[in-house]
Scaffold this active site. Sequence first.
Site, PDB file in Angstrom:
ATOM      1  N   SER A  52       5.103   2.042  -2.552  1.00  0.00           N
ATOM      2  CA  SER A  52       4.492   3.214  -3.170  1.00  0.00           C
ATOM      3  C   SER A  52       5.535   4.309  -3.303  1.00  0.00           C
ATOM      4  O   SER A  52       6.666   4.170  -2.853  1.00  0.00           O
ATOM      5  CB  SER A  52       3.327   3.730  -2.308  1.00  0.00           C
ATOM      6  OG  SER A  52       3.821   4.336  -1.123  1.00  0.00           O
ATOM      7  N   LYS A  53       5.135   5.418  -3.902  1.00  0.00           N
ATOM      8  CA  LYS A  53       6.079   6.519  -4.098  1.00  0.00           C
ATOM      9  C   LYS A  53       6.567   7.100  -2.779  1.00  0.00           C
ATOM     10  O   LYS A  53       7.610   7.733  -2.724  1.00  0.00           O
ATOM     11  CB  LYS A  53       5.435   7.607  -4.956  1.00  0.00           C
ATOM     12  CG  LYS A  53       5.228   7.188  -6.399  1.00  0.00           C
ATOM     13  CD  LYS A  53       4.654   8.309  -7.236  1.00  0.00           C
ATOM     14  CE  LYS A  53       4.489   7.861  -8.686  1.00  0.00           C
ATOM     15  NZ  LYS A  53       3.908   8.925  -9.525  1.00  0.00           N
ATOM     16  N   ARG A  54       5.798   6.867  -1.707  1.00  0.00           N
ATOM     17  CA  ARG A  54       6.219   7.400  -0.410  1.00  0.00           C
ATOM     18  C   ARG A  54       7.453   6.675   0.118  1.00  0.00           C
ATOM     19  O   ARG A  54       8.201   7.218   0.907  1.00  0.00           O
ATOM     20  CB  ARG A  54       5.092   7.279   0.626  1.00  0.00           C
ATOM     21  CG  ARG A  54       3.942   8.217   0.414  1.00  0.00           C
ATOM     22  CD  ARG A  54       2.980   8.181   1.602  1.00  0.00           C
ATOM     23  NE  ARG A  54       2.418   6.861   1.805  1.00  0.00           N
ATOM     24  CZ  ARG A  54       2.769   6.029   2.780  1.00  0.00           C
ATOM     25  NH1 ARG A  54       3.727   6.378   3.607  1.00  0.00           N
ATOM     26  NH2 ARG A  54       2.198   4.850   2.911  1.00  0.00           N
ATOM     27  N   HIS A  55       7.651   5.446  -0.293  1.00  0.00           N
ATOM     28  CA  HIS A  55       8.772   4.694   0.268  1.00  0.00           C
ATOM     29  C   HIS A  55       9.393   3.749  -0.744  1.00  0.00           C
ATOM     30  O   HIS A  55       9.330   2.537  -0.619  1.00  0.00           O
ATOM     31  CB  HIS A  55       8.358   3.930   1.528  1.00  0.00           C
ATOM     32  CG  HIS A  55       7.020   3.249   1.427  1.00  0.00           C
ATOM     33  ND1 HIS A  55       6.222   3.024   2.513  1.00  0.00           N
ATOM     34  CD2 HIS A  55       6.345   2.750   0.372  1.00  0.00           C
ATOM     35  CE1 HIS A  55       5.118   2.404   2.116  1.00  0.00           C
ATOM     36  NE2 HIS A  55       5.183   2.224   0.837  1.00  0.00           N
ATOM     37  N   VAL A  61      10.144   5.178  -6.494  1.00  0.00           N
ATOM     38  CA  VAL A  61      10.487   6.422  -7.174  1.00  0.00           C
ATOM     39  C   VAL A  61      11.736   6.132  -8.000  1.00  0.00           C
ATOM     40  O   VAL A  61      12.347   5.071  -7.892  1.00  0.00           O
ATOM     41  CB  VAL A  61      10.762   7.565  -6.176  1.00  0.00           C
ATOM     42  CG1 VAL A  61       9.493   7.909  -5.407  1.00  0.00           C
ATOM     43  CG2 VAL A  61      11.881   7.196  -5.195  1.00  0.00           C
TER      44      VAL A  61
END
Length: 465
Positions: free
Chosen positions: A245-248, A251
């Site tokens: 996900s964008k958390r890890h 990006v």
Amino acid sequence: MSTPVRTRFAPSPTGYLHIGGARTALFCWAFARRHGGQFILRIEDTDVARSTPEAVQAILDGMRWLALDCDEGPFYQMQRMDRYKAVIGELLASGEAYHCYASPEELDAMREAQRARGEKPRYDGRWRPEAGKSLPSPPAGVQPVVRFRNPADGAVAWDDLVKGRIEFANAELDDLIIARPDGTPTYNFCVVVDDRDMAITHVIRGDDHVNNTPRQINILRALGAEVPQYAHLSMILGDDGQKLSKRHGAVSVMQYQEAGYLPEAVVNYLARLGWSHGDDEIFSRQQLTTWFDLDHITASAAQFNTEKLNWLNAHYIKQADDVRLAADVAERLVARGVEPSDGPALSALIALYKDRAATLVELADGVEPFYRAPAPSPELLAEQLTEASRGALADLSGRLATIDWQREAINGEIKTVMKAHGLKMPQVAIPLRVALLGVKQTPSIDAVVEAMGRERVLARIGAVL
């Protein structure tokens, strides 16, 4: 390889180049380099509604930062529309494709009836030409789609270079739309034409494309084209074992540059996400292109590990040239409103601090107080600047005003002050660190004092006394 290896990385510019896409690009690039082949960059921008120039530029920037140089391209599918339409015309002429006039409403009703019967929703071939079959007259005013005439019997199979043997029954594959009512070709068809025209020998891509592969193979065979070898890479999971996900990680690759990672560390880390060369954890780009193969790609999901990436990045920072690091850190400081030319030589500070930093952001954090006076909290000042330590710092300041400004001499004066005031090293060094840099931990204090310079040192000690 009996024929020259040609790989391709074909991102859709509907988002940024993230870790998963960058790993695919790296594997395609490394495989081509290992075999002395060509690596082609292709931008699949036929989704006009979602493709953006900014996303295209982000892909190009990410590839450039990682130094994944292409031998051909970038090619843009939107610039090849005439070619796709010409090939569709060939398939229509040969009977491998046909016009379908079924309206969206008809198709919805067809699928609903199939679901009601407990069947898998799929196109029922109502406009598919067959021997002895009578087709209705085309309805007036309806623009047809073009469907590929998928084989009705048998199976399509391939020996996936990562996943092993994969097989689909043709009966499970309905007749794919290859051109929309306005004549624009669809994704799966454009991919096939591109792979054929560009003589791609190895398609290395994410396993979310496995279900596209049998359709693409059938179209390639209908065109009389050579079928490339396929290698489908398993997904990358985040630190927590969930889908990235964008958390890890999911990006833009360029956010890793912004976060202070070196491109060689990211490349090294990406290479180890699902591929291995024995127990080697750290290796150069040259070693990667010498070693890389598809035999040692794991079929199971790889797991992103931020700690491992940070460990690798710290290693590469330690090995990097100080002047190169200083140029990057200088840009980061200027962006913070700090002018590194007005103070100690930045490359000297880099040499002093780089063994303590996992990222270039941490490195910038460490050296910033040399150029911008810190503002220690009242609590920290009260804790460290006791009556005893103030007296020691005042004594040290007077001694530092006249000595030869060398690390050995500075160290000697600190020890003299310790002895004169009956203090231990932390009782002098920590208050001095707080006075100079606003923190309790730094590299060796005599090295810090030497690097900061006499004028700044005396001014900052005076400011807290």
